[in-house]
Enzyme design. Sequence first.
Site, PDB file in Angstrom:
ATOM      1  CB  SER A 555      42.526  29.688  40.764  1.00  0.00           C
ATOM      2  OG  SER A 555      41.841  30.772  40.157  1.00  0.00           O
ATOM      3  CE1 TYR A 568      46.683  33.287  41.964  1.00  0.00           C
ATOM      4  CE2 TYR A 568      44.979  33.164  40.268  1.00  0.00           C
ATOM      5  CZ  TYR A 568      45.384  32.997  41.580  1.00  0.00           C
ATOM      6  OH  TYR A 568      44.501  32.536  42.511  1.00  0.00           O
TER       7      TYR A 568
END
Length: 678
Positions: A555, A568
């Site tokens: 990401s 995350y």
Amino acid sequence: MTTTAAAELIARSNRLGADPRNTNYAGGNTSAKGTDTDPVTGEPVELLWVKGSGGDLGTLTEAGLAVLRLDRLRALANVYPGVDREDEMVAAFDYTLHGKGGAAPSIDTAMHGLVDAAHVDHLHPDSGIAIATAADGEAITATAFDGRVAWVPWRRPGWQLGQDIAEIKDANPRAVGCILGGHGITAWGDTSEAAEANSLWIIETAAAYIEEHGRPDPFGPALEGFGPLEPAERHAKAAALAASIRGLVSTDRPQVGHFTDADVVLDFLSSTEHPRLGALGTSCPDHFLRTKVKPLVLDLPSGAPVEDTIARLTELHSQYRTDYAAYYKAHASEDSPAMRGADPAIVLVPGVGMFSYGANKQTARVASEFYINAINVMRGAEAISSYSPISDAEKFRIEYWSLEEAKLQRMPKPKPLAGRIALVTGAASGIGKAIATRLATEGACVVIADLDLATAQNAAAEIGTADVAIGVQANVTDEVQVQASVDAALLAFGGLDLVVNNAGLSLSKSLLETTVADWDLQHNVMAKGSFLVSRAAARVLIDQKLGGDIIYISSKNSVFAGPNNIAYSATKADQAHQVRLLAAELGEHGVKVNGINPDGVVRGSGIFAGGWGAKRAAVYGVDEDDLGKYYAQRTLLKREVLPENVANAVFVLCTNDLSHTTGLHIPVDAGVAAAFLR
């Protein structure tokens, strides 16, 4: 417009081809003769409709028929240059086509046109080939069929074989068909119903004769120590062997595999006669064109350790290649095509089963089916006589036939990922599904791994048949389930080339709101899960010795510090560094490890649909429905990122265009300056 004769032919073909007792996949051909109106003259014209080259009887449609002028086809007899030049007749068929002619005429077209019967079937039933390959098949034919079936000695398919059968039919008015030595059967009839009935009568009569007169143990007594392992044990051993075997049989070019432990295979391998019969090879041209002339047969007992089995298979593979090269050299002429490859297509492992290989999964599976046909043929021939296939010289004339070479040259160019096998985690929806779909579209076989089995299987079914995609259940935090998903890839497709660590989830919480459970869940799924998947896959890639790709869907958050996202983002940073670590470690094995950093993939995303989207929208003060637009506007390109954009990056990473790239992270975020890699 389909005529009555053609419609009857298609229906008959589909019925015959639907039953594997009658013929094998894509094997055999059928025909019908009839009258239609010539659109130029308006006069009636006699036509021959015959299954075209490469078609399959069970799925035959009108588009698969070749249509020829019968008068012009038969007139070719006046220019037939003799058996030494009979291949020239195939090109001559083009001058006999009616209109555009439909499908390309096959080599067996002469048989159908020259035999004086309205309807002709040429089939490859196991029972018929058993008699055709029996040492005294001619005498058995005379006895078994009460004079209603003639014997035709082996001859390579072509114009001369068509003439031979036509002459034998004319000389035997009681005959309803013939046994073609070493090959199969041909039957005929004045009506479509009569031809079909005659075909089935020959097949059933042959099977009944073998059943009534055959020995009860055609393969001899059981060979001590070579019996089947228990199902769980043999599947585990098959998975443990699959990568190494695939590496061996991919010496010349990458192969996709298929595994079966069908009872017929295990029974054959547990018999005393299987080494002798395996060495004799197959006989029917349709068989050995797909299975190669002989299989590689392991000569160790069922209980041999995996390490010993791999070592012995490596030795046998080397010998197989030497023997195949000698076979080629012994029979090749100056005009022969170059040797296509010396690796086996069939590998038989006693107690475990059969591994078969081809350029794609369907080819590998069909090779397996054909060798099972060959086992059934050997059983029948040994039951009533002794198995006596055609000679290696004749096999070579088929295998390296200029017409066969021309057919291979006409095949379409392989897709970029043809022959590659991919495992994608979290692939039942969103980014993972888009990746799996793109990989399959580009020619790869794909294993869809997801938490829910039914969802994974449904996604696989949407992508393609079981020859293209399968769905498996895999909780990536569970070491046992991860290994099971890799084993599923090995047993379904023979190996593994490409792994995409995509499974993930996210909880949008601030530092103070994040619980230990929140932290552990995200790290278990993405950091630990990626580690477990990569480790299990790396064992396969190293054993195969074919290189490969491991790709992490990380990401932009792995390098960008955003609000309310500590668990995350931290686990994404973990994944990003795994890419660098594994690239450094696995490079010596030819394995590339790269990552992709997407951002804001809202549409189709399981993560965003699961509540993450609503929470991120609240953080940024926008409606959830506008979140994708919001992400787009904060990028340099002002474009929304879609699952397909990530899939495109995965595809590029595993093509030859980036064959020298490893340890790279590719941003797929439409341009987020704060996430630029430094």
